[in-house]
Design an enzyme around this catalytic site. Structure first.
Site, short mmCIF file in Angstrom:
data_model
loop_
_atom_site.label_atom_id
_atom_site.label_comp_id
_atom_site.label_asym_id
_atom_site.label_seq_id
_atom_site.Cartn_x
_atom_site.Cartn_y
_atom_site.Cartn_z
N SER A 119 0.79 -1.23 0.00
CA SER A 119 0.00 0.00 0.00
C SER A 119 0.82 1.28 0.00
O SER A 119 0.25 2.37 -0.11
CB SER A 119 -0.96 0.02 1.20
N LYS A 122 0.20 3.79 -2.74
CA LYS A 122 -0.75 4.89 -2.66
C LYS A 122 -0.04 6.24 -2.56
O LYS A 122 -0.64 7.28 -2.87
CB LYS A 122 -1.68 4.69 -1.48
N SER A 297 -5.79 3.95 4.25
CA SER A 297 -5.34 2.99 3.23
C SER A 297 -6.54 2.45 2.45
O SER A 297 -6.74 1.24 2.31
CB SER A 297 -4.56 1.83 3.86
#
Length: 460
Positions: A119, A122, A297
């Site tokens: 993640s 991102k 997230s």
């Protein structure tokens, strides 16, 4: 005691009580004027010698003066010794980079090449969304009325659209509010019953990225331009609908019915060019969406924002087009290098490969460019917020609580942490640590928390 005596006693009591209160007030006034006021007048915290002149006090100094003028610069060799001395039991493979946030000077590096970011991806898609779309851009969910009296619900790619009205931050748009406005307009036209069409054609398909494992079907929904409640039929369930647009249309039909507008049929329908707009609700601005995406997230929001970037570049979004757009934009920003691979914007694909340099570079861009600052403010705070709220509680990572701001990254066998911190000497640092393999998530997270906390407490 006789009634007459009680009456005489009461008659004397009231004048006495009045005399006592008056005496007390006079005494308090004398005390304030003769004793308290001179003491306060000479108190430097009051300033100026007068109680009624607070403006004469001196302005306070900077809250964090060290941010603009570090008391000492980080010594790269000392920093390396600090990080290398940290136990790596069960950590597995490690790649990492620490740089001076202002100058970009490399202070520490371990490992080489690209790694799976999970993640932390991102961070890259977030900086691209801010740069291309702009922090103030909003997305509209609209209703239209066709010539034959059909209502069309058209999705605008709002990743946080909710079914119920939202008072809490980030004040997401809702179908409840849209239904209320739509119903009011329909009643004004004398309409009490409609057929409902829904239009999610703003984005292309397929909606599910084939490189996302099916095990992530509870972590992300198929990406469409019309999604409500993150495609969860039940707010208390992790299950996601395989047809988010239809779920949104059914939710809107229920809201219309609650407003007194009967819905006789619900079906997918393109919006005719001659249809008239009836009502609209708008998403929070992109800056807020990016903050939410990083803090929580949010896989759906990250991917939807990337598809919005592709749309803004004149392309019809789908998994391949959006990934290719991400590569193009990262190349333009100077964040792409040989060996990197991108298949999505949320980091679910284990085939993504990025370097610590790219992650650090994205955070540094946000430090340098005010238009990108939402990337920084969206990063979770260690031990306080977002995906870091329950971390940094071990004895060797307490120094980072409230100071480290970083994006987490976790998929099977991968743990990452990307962000920034200000050292004990007041020097801002940007870092990215990427781990894989090893004994498991517990060991990896412990080292990531420990290492970033070492940066915070560094007087190197």
């Amino acid at each position: 005691m006789s009634r007459a005596r009680r009456a005489r006693g009461a008659g004397w009591a009231w004048p006495a009580l009045v005399w006592i209160v008056a005496t007390a007030l006079v005494g308090a006034t004398v005390l304030l004027q003769v004793v308290v006021r001179p003491q306060l007048a000479s108190d430097p915290l009051v300033g100026g010698g007068r109680l009624d002149a607070p403006a004469s006090a001196q302005a306070p100094g900077a809250v964090l003066p060290g941010l603009s003028a570090p008391s000492a610069s980080v010594d790269a060799a000392a920093l390396a010794r600090t990080l290398e001395a940290l136990p790596r039991d069960g950590l597995g493979d490690l790649a990492g980079l620490v740089v001076d946030a202002e100058t970009g000077t490399e202070l520490y590096r371990v490992g080489s090449g690209a790694r799976t970011p999970a993640s932390s991806m991102k961070v890259l898609s977030g900086v691209v969304a801010l740069d291309v779309l702009g922090a103030d851009t909003r997305f509209e969910t609209r209703t239209y009325l066709t010539a034959d009296g059909q209502v069309i619900l058209r999705g605008g790619g709002d990743p946080l659209l909710a079914s119920a009205h939202q008072d809490a931050y980030p004040h997401a748009a809702s179908l409840e509010d849209l239904a209320a406005s739509t119903a009011e307009a329909l009643r004004a036209r004398g309409v009490t019953s409609v057929e409902l069409g829904y239009d999610a054609s703003l984005f292309g398909g397929p909606a599910w990225n084939p490189l996302w494992p099916e095990t992530f079907a509870t972590s992300v929904a198929p990406i469409t331009a019309l999604t409500v409640d993150h495609a969860r039929p039940d707010a208390n369930s992790w299950a996601r609908s395989t047809d988010p647009a239809r779920l949104a249309a059914d939710a809107f039909a229920s809201r219309l019915a609650a407003q007194g507008i009967a819905v006789t049929e619900v079906e997918a329908e393109a919006t005719p060019a001659e249809a008239q707009q009836v009502a609209a609700v708008t998403s929070p601005p992109v800056g807020v969406l990016v903050e939410h995406t990083l803090s929580e997230s949010d896989n759906d929001a990250a991917e939807t924002l990337l598809w919005q970037v592709a749309l803004a570049r004149g392309k019809t979004p789908n998994p391949d087009v959006s990934a290719a757009t991400l590569i193009t934009e990262l190349t333009r920003l100077g964040l792409w290098s040989d060996g990197m691979v991108a298949h999505d914007g949320n980091g679910i694909s284990a085939d993504n490969q990025v370097t610590p340099d790219a992650l650090v570079g994205a955070v540094r861009l946000a430090v340098q460019r005010p238009a990108l600052r939402h990337l920084l403010t969206g990063l979770p705070v260690a031990g306080v917020s977002g995906t870091l709220d329950e971390r940094f509680d071990a004895a060797d990572s307490l120094a980072g609580r409230g100071l480290v701001r970083a994006k987490t990254g976790t998929i099977r066998g991968v743990n990452t942490l990307t962000g920034y911190v200000v050292t004990a000497d007041g020097q801002p640092l940007v870092f990215a640590f990427m781990t894989s393999g090893g004994a498991g998530q517990t060991s990896a997270r412990a080292w990531l928390d420990r290492a970033s906390s070492a940066l915070a407490s560094c007087g190197c």
